[in-house]
Design an enzyme around this catalytic site. Structure first.
Site, mmCIF file in Angstrom:
data_model
loop_
_atom_site.group_PDB
_atom_site.id
_atom_site.type_symbol
_atom_site.label_atom_id
_atom_site.label_comp_id
_atom_site.label_asym_id
_atom_site.label_seq_id
_atom_site.Cartn_x
_atom_site.Cartn_y
_atom_site.Cartn_z
ATOM 1 N N CYS A 83 41.606 35.962 43.140
ATOM 2 C CA CYS A 83 42.541 36.199 42.041
ATOM 3 C C CYS A 83 43.117 37.603 42.074
ATOM 4 O O CYS A 83 42.598 38.498 42.715
ATOM 5 C CB CYS A 83 41.874 35.998 40.688
ATOM 6 S SG CYS A 83 41.207 34.365 40.420
ATOM 7 N N GLY A 88 45.919 35.396 45.749
ATOM 8 C CA GLY A 88 45.779 34.044 45.250
ATOM 9 C C GLY A 88 47.097 33.312 45.319
ATOM 10 O O GLY A 88 48.104 33.810 44.825
ATOM 11 N N ASN A 148 38.946 38.934 37.348
ATOM 12 C CA ASN A 148 38.730 39.020 38.790
ATOM 13 C C ASN A 148 37.268 39.327 39.017
ATOM 14 O O ASN A 148 36.788 40.378 38.617
ATOM 15 C CB ASN A 148 39.608 40.121 39.389
ATOM 16 C CG ASN A 148 39.296 40.365 40.850
ATOM 17 O OD1 ASN A 148 38.850 39.478 41.552
ATOM 18 N ND2 ASN A 148 39.534 41.573 41.315
ATOM 19 N N GLY A 149 36.543 38.400 39.623
ATOM 20 C CA GLY A 149 35.136 38.651 39.899
ATOM 21 C C GLY A 149 34.319 37.377 39.840
ATOM 22 O O GLY A 149 34.846 36.269 39.897
ATOM 23 N N TYR A 164 39.988 43.853 54.620
ATOM 24 C CA TYR A 164 40.806 42.647 54.705
ATOM 25 C C TYR A 164 41.658 42.327 53.481
ATOM 26 O O TYR A 164 42.830 42.025 53.590
ATOM 27 C CB TYR A 164 39.901 41.449 55.013
ATOM 28 C CG TYR A 164 40.603 40.116 55.026
ATOM 29 C CD1 TYR A 164 41.560 39.812 56.012
ATOM 30 C CD2 TYR A 164 40.340 39.151 54.058
ATOM 31 C CE1 TYR A 164 42.213 38.595 56.011
ATOM 32 C CE2 TYR A 164 40.980 37.924 54.075
ATOM 33 C CZ TYR A 164 41.922 37.654 55.050
ATOM 34 O OH TYR A 164 42.565 36.445 55.057
#
Length: 602
Positions: free
Chosen positions: A108, A134, A208-209, A349
């Site tokens: 996300c 996302g 986010n997580g 990345y």
């Protein structure tokens, strides 16, 4: 990773609070400074330590900001046992081709904006910049006349939103979210931001997580009568806020977050406030910026700030809650925390090269990773190429250090959809060939070094090596700009189970034989930590070491339908539903005592 000047500013920020914005209303004029004031609201210097980061120049920090939100559930995928490496199997007509074949996936991205009359449109642009985090769903919640209005949908940002839909989202306060997918009928209802009403009003959240105690919290809430509409752990946060007895509202957020374990960078919106929260370990990135009209922006990566012309100011510190309303910005400490554990894979990345994450230029990090590979794993070669797009900067670093030309030996097609139909004729590796095209003029008769960011299962890497040799490469030497991945992530990164990770099952030499390259080398773990120097303890290396800062103690739900084998072939029937066992338990970190001295907002 922060610059010397940034470090000084960061230290100052950790011992003072944020000054109020204007008593009038946002947006402010450019010359109206609102950042630091002398009257602290609540920041404990030892609690909000500055994130120790790489050394870098000040100019690398002057980027715009964007926030990433993770799909709450980290999911595992089963290996495709029915069609292990057979893209031409006639019994599997539809194939999933993701943009990140055989890679961990960031689930996300989030953004929040306060004080701009074009808030929803700026969210829309910022989400475009975060699209790499996302691609399966997007949503925006805007506040107009104290009413929360929401538009969410499945697909890319450009597919979900149109001019007419953005017209439905007026107001100067908005949050947005892009997510990595959950397949099936439940997918749309899991698209964030989530909006809920409770007895004191409405609240929206983008997350986010991944919460490692999600199952325990959900069971507790359900036992007390809560009803859940989604399979997302983000919904747990809304329930915890609703049942909290704390006043005012932002203390409900603090109360809820103190019960969470794991990774979370979140933005909340109410009828008149924007709130940003980061977990005490700071696993996922979250930054703050400002537009020239005084509007405040929160986001995961600075690339989003660049796009909407917002200036990077600082990170949201681990364990910090920032509240933005008509009275300004106020900061408080969520809870005391140990040293930060920021995700190193953001630099390897996930993040875009033009972003600043955890205070350091992502481009600079990847370039240095390539230089280290050239120094520690040299090989006689004629040309250096990259697996696009994520391996390009590391390949440039390798080529520069080795004194060997960098060329585009693989061309990536950006026009292949996620799902495509198998051709009637048998074409070996057709999935890779649709995505990556070798350049024979660059490769033929050459000793080639090909640089990639990581190897997860190894299936895609083996197909790439085969393509290069079929295009005439005399030798193919793989260089990987990360250490071997041996463990699954529980902090908001979509990775396979440890059993599926090739580096967890094979030695480097065995992987080389499996892939079929002439030599293989990874970025040495010790060299990575040496590069980070005194900041090394501030990063999470769980995927490389198996040592989890917050021990996962629960089962982790498996997402159905997103991944089979290496993302290039397979069928839904080949995925086992259900749950995946967490690693064996080890003694968990002792919970730090709660220390709060909260002053009410004025």
């Amino acid at each position: 990773m922060a610059a010397t000047t940034a470090t000084a500013a960061h230290t100052a920020a950790a011992t003072t609070s944020i000054s109020p914005l204007s008593k009038s209303s946002l947006p402010l004029k450019p010359n109206q400074q609102i950042l630091l004031q002398k009257t602290p609201l609540f920041l404990l210097p030892k609690t909000l330590q500055k994130p120790s980061l790489f050394s870098t120049n000040r100019h690398t920090l002057s980027h715009a900001v964007t926030c990433s939100s993770k799909n709450p559930i980290s999911d595992f995928f089963s290996t495709n046992k029915k069609y292990p490496d057979n893209p031409s199997s006639s019994s599997s007509p539809s194939f999933d081709l993701s943009d990140d074949d055989d890679k961990p996936r960031e689930e996300c991205g989030v953004v929040g904006i306060y004080g701009d009359p074009e808030a929803s449109r700026l969210c829309y642009l910022a989400l475009h910049a975060l699209q790499h985090r996302g691609q399966e769903g997007a949503g925006i919640v805007a506040v107009n006349e104290k009413v929360l209005q929401s538009v969410t949908g499945v697909g890319l940002v450009s597919e979900v939103f149109s001019e007419s839909k953005l017209d439905q989202l007026p107001g100067d306060l908005a949050i947005g979210h892009v997510r990595y997918s959950t397949a099936g009928s439940s997918m749309l209802k899991n698209v964030q931001p989530f909006v809920a009403g409770y007895r004191f009003g409405s609240v929206g959240v983008a997350h986010n997580g991944n919460l490692v105690n999600y199952g325990k919290l959900r069971a507790m809430l359900e036992d007390n009568g809560s009803i859940f509409n989604t399979s997302s752990d983000t919904e747990v946060v809304l329930h915890l806020i609703a049942i909290s007895k704390a006043r005012p509202f932002f203390l409900r957020i603090v109360d809820a977050c103190e019960q969470l374990e794991g990774a979370y960078s979140m933005v909340f919106v109410t009828e008149d406030k924007l709130v940003a929260v980061r977990d005490p370990f700071g696993f996922r990135p979250l930054v703050m910026g400002r537009r020239s009209n005084g509007a405040i922006v929160f986001a995961s990566e600075t690339c989003a700030l660049d796009l909407i012309e917002a200036t990077y100011e600082r990170e949201v510190y681990p364990g910090e809650v920032l509240v933005v309303d008509k009275d300004g910005i106020q900061s408080l400490c969520l809870m005391r925390h140990p040293e930060p554990k920021q995700c190193i894979f953001e630099h390897i990345y996930f993040a875009l090269p033009n972003s600043v994450v955890f205070g350091r230029s992502v481009y600079e990090s990847r370039h240095i990773f390539g230089e280290i590979l050239a120094t520690e794993a040299p090989v006689d070669c004629d040309v250096v190429i990259a697996v696009p797009d994520s391996g390009v900067v590391a390949a440039l670093g390798y080529a520069a250090k080795a004194g060997v030309p960098f060329q585009q030996g693989l061309i990536r097609s950006h026009y292949v959809g996620r799902t495509f139909i198998e051709p009637s004729q048998k074409i070996r590796d057709f999935g890779v060939k649709l995505k990556l095209s070798p350049v024979r003029g660059v490769l033929e008769g050459k000793r080639v070094v090909v640089v990639d960011d990581s190897i997860v299962r190894g299936t895609t890497s083996s197909k790439i090596v085969r393509l290069l040799k079929e295009a005439g490469a005399k030798e193919v030497h793989m260089r990987i700009a990360s250490p071997p991945i041996i463990a699954s992530c529980y902090y908001g990164v979509d990775t396979p189970s440890s059993e599926e990770l090739i580096s967890n099952r094979m030695t480097v030499e065995e992987i080389r034989e499996f892939i079929g390259c002439d030599s293989l080398a990874f970025l040495p773990f010790d060299s990575l930590k040496k590069l980070l120097g005194k900041d090394s303890p501030n990063f999470c290396y769980a995927c490389f070491s198996g040592n989890y800062p917050v021990q996962p103690t629960e089962l982790k739900v498996k997402r159905v339908g997103d991944f089979i084998d290496d993302g290039l072939n397979g069928s839904l029937e080949s995925i086992d539903g259900g749950w995946v066992q967490a690693p064996p338990r080890t003694p968990t970190l002792e919970k730090v005592s709660d220390v709060r001295k909260l002053s009410p907002l004025k």
